[in-house]
Write a protein that holds these residues in place. Sequence first.
Motif, mmCIF file in Angstrom:
data_model
loop_
_atom_site.group_PDB
_atom_site.id
_atom_site.type_symbol
_atom_site.label_atom_id
_atom_site.label_comp_id
_atom_site.label_asym_id
_atom_site.label_seq_id
_atom_site.Cartn_x
_atom_site.Cartn_y
_atom_site.Cartn_z
ATOM 1 N N CYS A 156 -19.763 6.805 51.192
ATOM 2 C CA CYS A 156 -18.385 7.176 50.872
ATOM 3 C C CYS A 156 -17.903 6.385 49.658
ATOM 4 O O CYS A 156 -18.020 5.158 49.627
ATOM 5 C CB CYS A 156 -17.486 6.902 52.074
ATOM 6 S SG CYS A 156 -15.721 7.182 51.762
ATOM 7 N N PHE A 157 -17.342 7.085 48.679
ATOM 8 C CA PHE A 157 -16.898 6.394 47.470
ATOM 9 C C PHE A 157 -15.639 5.567 47.706
ATOM 10 O O PHE A 157 -15.278 4.732 46.871
ATOM 11 C CB PHE A 157 -16.683 7.405 46.332
ATOM 12 C CG PHE A 157 -15.329 8.078 46.304
ATOM 13 C CD1 PHE A 157 -14.367 7.706 45.369
ATOM 14 C CD2 PHE A 157 -15.027 9.107 47.188
ATOM 15 C CE1 PHE A 157 -13.127 8.330 45.324
ATOM 16 C CE2 PHE A 157 -13.798 9.755 47.146
ATOM 17 C CZ PHE A 157 -12.839 9.360 46.213
ATOM 18 N N LEU A 158 -14.988 5.762 48.849
ATOM 19 C CA LEU A 158 -13.772 5.014 49.142
ATOM 20 C C LEU A 158 -14.034 3.759 49.973
ATOM 21 O O LEU A 158 -13.558 2.681 49.638
ATOM 22 C CB LEU A 158 -12.768 5.909 49.876
ATOM 23 C CG LEU A 158 -12.200 7.085 49.067
ATOM 24 C CD1 LEU A 158 -11.235 7.893 49.926
ATOM 25 C CD2 LEU A 158 -11.507 6.587 47.810
ATOM 26 N N CYS A 159 -14.787 3.908 51.065
ATOM 27 C CA CYS A 159 -15.003 2.747 51.943
ATOM 28 C C CYS A 159 -16.409 2.177 51.829
ATOM 29 O O CYS A 159 -16.710 1.151 52.438
ATOM 30 C CB CYS A 159 -14.693 3.107 53.393
ATOM 31 S SG CYS A 159 -15.889 4.217 54.171
ATOM 32 N N ASN A 189 -16.705 13.759 44.599
ATOM 33 C CA ASN A 189 -17.253 12.526 45.168
ATOM 34 C C ASN A 189 -17.587 12.754 46.638
ATOM 35 O O ASN A 189 -16.939 13.559 47.323
ATOM 36 C CB ASN A 189 -16.239 11.378 45.076
ATOM 37 C CG ASN A 189 -16.166 10.766 43.690
ATOM 38 O OD1 ASN A 189 -17.102 10.139 43.227
ATOM 39 N ND2 ASN A 189 -15.032 10.954 43.037
ATOM 40 N N TYR A 190 -18.580 12.029 47.122
ATOM 41 C CA TYR A 190 -18.889 12.059 48.548
ATOM 42 C C TYR A 190 -17.970 11.085 49.278
ATOM 43 O O TYR A 190 -17.695 9.991 48.795
ATOM 44 C CB TYR A 190 -20.341 11.664 48.789
ATOM 45 C CG TYR A 190 -21.343 12.707 48.354
ATOM 46 C CD1 TYR A 190 -21.420 13.936 49.022
ATOM 47 C CD2 TYR A 190 -22.208 12.473 47.292
ATOM 48 C CE1 TYR A 190 -22.336 14.904 48.626
ATOM 49 C CE2 TYR A 190 -23.123 13.435 46.887
ATOM 50 C CZ TYR A 190 -23.187 14.649 47.563
ATOM 51 O OH TYR A 190 -24.085 15.601 47.166
ATOM 52 N N ILE A 202 -11.982 0.900 54.689
ATOM 53 C CA ILE A 202 -11.754 0.728 53.255
ATOM 54 C C ILE A 202 -11.268 -0.690 52.957
ATOM 55 O O ILE A 202 -10.387 -1.217 53.629
ATOM 56 C CB ILE A 202 -10.746 1.778 52.740
ATOM 57 C CG1 ILE A 202 -10.627 1.723 51.217
ATOM 58 C CG2 ILE A 202 -9.386 1.635 53.406
ATOM 59 C CD1 ILE A 202 -9.830 2.885 50.631
ATOM 60 N N THR A 203 -11.877 -1.325 51.972
ATOM 61 C CA THR A 203 -11.515 -2.709 51.631
ATOM 62 C C THR A 203 -11.077 -2.868 50.176
ATOM 63 O O THR A 203 -10.722 -3.960 49.751
ATOM 64 C CB THR A 203 -12.715 -3.652 51.880
ATOM 65 O OG1 THR A 203 -13.837 -3.207 51.114
ATOM 66 C CG2 THR A 203 -13.088 -3.687 53.361
ATOM 67 N N ASP A 204 -11.088 -1.766 49.430
ATOM 68 C CA ASP A 204 -10.742 -1.835 48.010
ATOM 69 C C ASP A 204 -10.108 -0.507 47.610
ATOM 70 O O ASP A 204 -10.710 0.555 47.812
ATOM 71 C CB ASP A 204 -12.006 -2.098 47.184
ATOM 72 C CG ASP A 204 -11.714 -2.279 45.693
ATOM 73 O OD1 ASP A 204 -10.532 -2.246 45.307
ATOM 74 O OD2 ASP A 204 -12.679 -2.433 44.927
ATOM 75 N N ALA A 206 -9.266 0.322 44.508
ATOM 76 C CA ALA A 206 -9.540 0.647 43.105
ATOM 77 C C ALA A 206 -10.230 2.005 42.936
ATOM 78 O O ALA A 206 -9.822 2.804 42.078
ATOM 79 C CB ALA A 206 -10.358 -0.463 42.451
ATOM 80 N N PRO A 207 -11.300 2.323 43.711
ATOM 81 C CA PRO A 207 -11.937 3.639 43.553
ATOM 82 C C PRO A 207 -10.986 4.802 43.852
ATOM 83 O O PRO A 207 -11.023 5.831 43.172
ATOM 84 C CB PRO A 207 -13.092 3.590 44.560
ATOM 85 C CG PRO A 207 -13.390 2.140 44.718
ATOM 86 C CD PRO A 207 -12.048 1.477 44.655
ATOM 87 N N LEU A 208 -10.140 4.632 44.865
ATOM 88 C CA LEU A 208 -9.174 5.672 45.211
ATOM 89 C C LEU A 208 -8.174 5.876 44.078
ATOM 90 O O LEU A 208 -7.889 7.004 43.683
ATOM 91 C CB LEU A 208 -8.445 5.300 46.502
ATOM 92 C CG LEU A 208 -7.288 6.212 46.918
ATOM 93 C CD1 LEU A 208 -7.766 7.634 47.146
ATOM 94 C CD2 LEU A 208 -6.614 5.660 48.183
ATOM 95 N N GLU A 209 -7.632 4.789 43.551
ATOM 96 C CA GLU A 209 -6.641 4.896 42.481
ATOM 97 C C GLU A 209 -7.252 5.457 41.207
ATOM 98 O O GLU A 209 -6.628 6.233 40.487
ATOM 99 C CB GLU A 209 -5.997 3.532 42.243
ATOM 100 C CG GLU A 209 -5.179 3.047 43.440
ATOM 101 C CD GLU A 209 -4.433 1.757 43.173
ATOM 102 O OE1 GLU A 209 -4.650 1.148 42.101
ATOM 103 O OE2 GLU A 209 -3.621 1.358 44.043
ATOM 104 N N LYS A 210 -8.496 5.095 40.922
ATOM 105 C CA LYS A 210 -9.189 5.628 39.747
ATOM 106 C C LYS A 210 -9.367 7.133 39.883
ATOM 107 O O LYS A 210 -9.158 7.889 38.917
ATOM 108 C CB LYS A 210 -10.549 4.941 39.584
ATOM 109 C CG LYS A 210 -11.340 5.423 38.375
ATOM 110 C CD LYS A 210 -12.681 4.694 38.266
ATOM 111 C CE LYS A 210 -13.482 5.207 37.079
ATOM 112 N NZ LYS A 210 -14.796 4.507 36.981
ATOM 113 N N PHE A 211 -9.747 7.577 41.071
ATOM 114 C CA PHE A 211 -9.950 9.005 41.314
ATOM 115 C C PHE A 211 -8.630 9.766 41.166
ATOM 116 O O PHE A 211 -8.587 10.819 40.509
ATOM 117 C CB PHE A 211 -10.509 9.201 42.723
ATOM 118 C CG PHE A 211 -10.758 10.633 43.086
ATOM 119 C CD1 PHE A 211 -11.873 11.309 42.618
ATOM 120 C CD2 PHE A 211 -9.857 11.310 43.892
ATOM 121 C CE1 PHE A 211 -12.098 12.641 42.956
ATOM 122 C CE2 PHE A 211 -10.066 12.640 44.245
ATOM 123 C CZ PHE A 211 -11.201 13.297 43.768
#
Length: 217
Positions: A156-159, A189-190, A202-204, A206-211
């Motif tokens: 998962c690109f988020l978690c 994204n997967y 989820i611990t970050d 950044a990937p969510l906000e970038k997406f």
Amino acid sequence: MSVPFIRNHQYNVVKKQADILHNACNTVADPKVVESVRLGAHDKIVEAFPDATALQKQALETILALKTAGDFQQYLRSLEPLLAEFTPVTDKQLKKLFPKNKKLKLPDLAAIDYRYVTYHGWTDIATNKLFIVYHLNGQLVGVEGRFTPVNKKVVCFLCNRHTEGALFSAITKSKPANASPDYYKAIGNYMCVNSDACNANITDVAPLEKFIHAVIG
């Protein structure tokens, strides 16, 4: 009492590091190794709270003294009153975010514990769509896209978990200069099939906000 300051993804960092340290305390005989793990866990927790005040750091740094299972349980319970809720949303707000979906299937908002939410994510099986709602820079934003289960394990690109997943593909709203009227670009994204499980790990952000930035422009 301190004002709640721990966001869900930060609490997940704390839980993860507490689990790592607890496991070391139970399985590692060398006290120097345990102490190294303890300091590493402490450092990672501190890194997750760059804006923490001295009082807030004091609440988090209790991990330096934990040893027994009871200690770890009490530590996590002591942080629960400090969890900062995802600002609750209403059905009206969600419908406004996705105006083109006249028959928008909404989640049961009354059943949500907002302390453990980083983003709202729910699927509409009838349309094979995933809807994501997030507070970005103080503004409520929504992203929708095609959601296709792939019947296999993905990262998962988020978690960043290896889990049963789906391909989430959203069309960006931004267009390059002089683009043709029918131009479109999809970003895929997967991610986890289950958004609740994703929120629990989820611990970050950044990937969510970038997406989201890539989609909404």
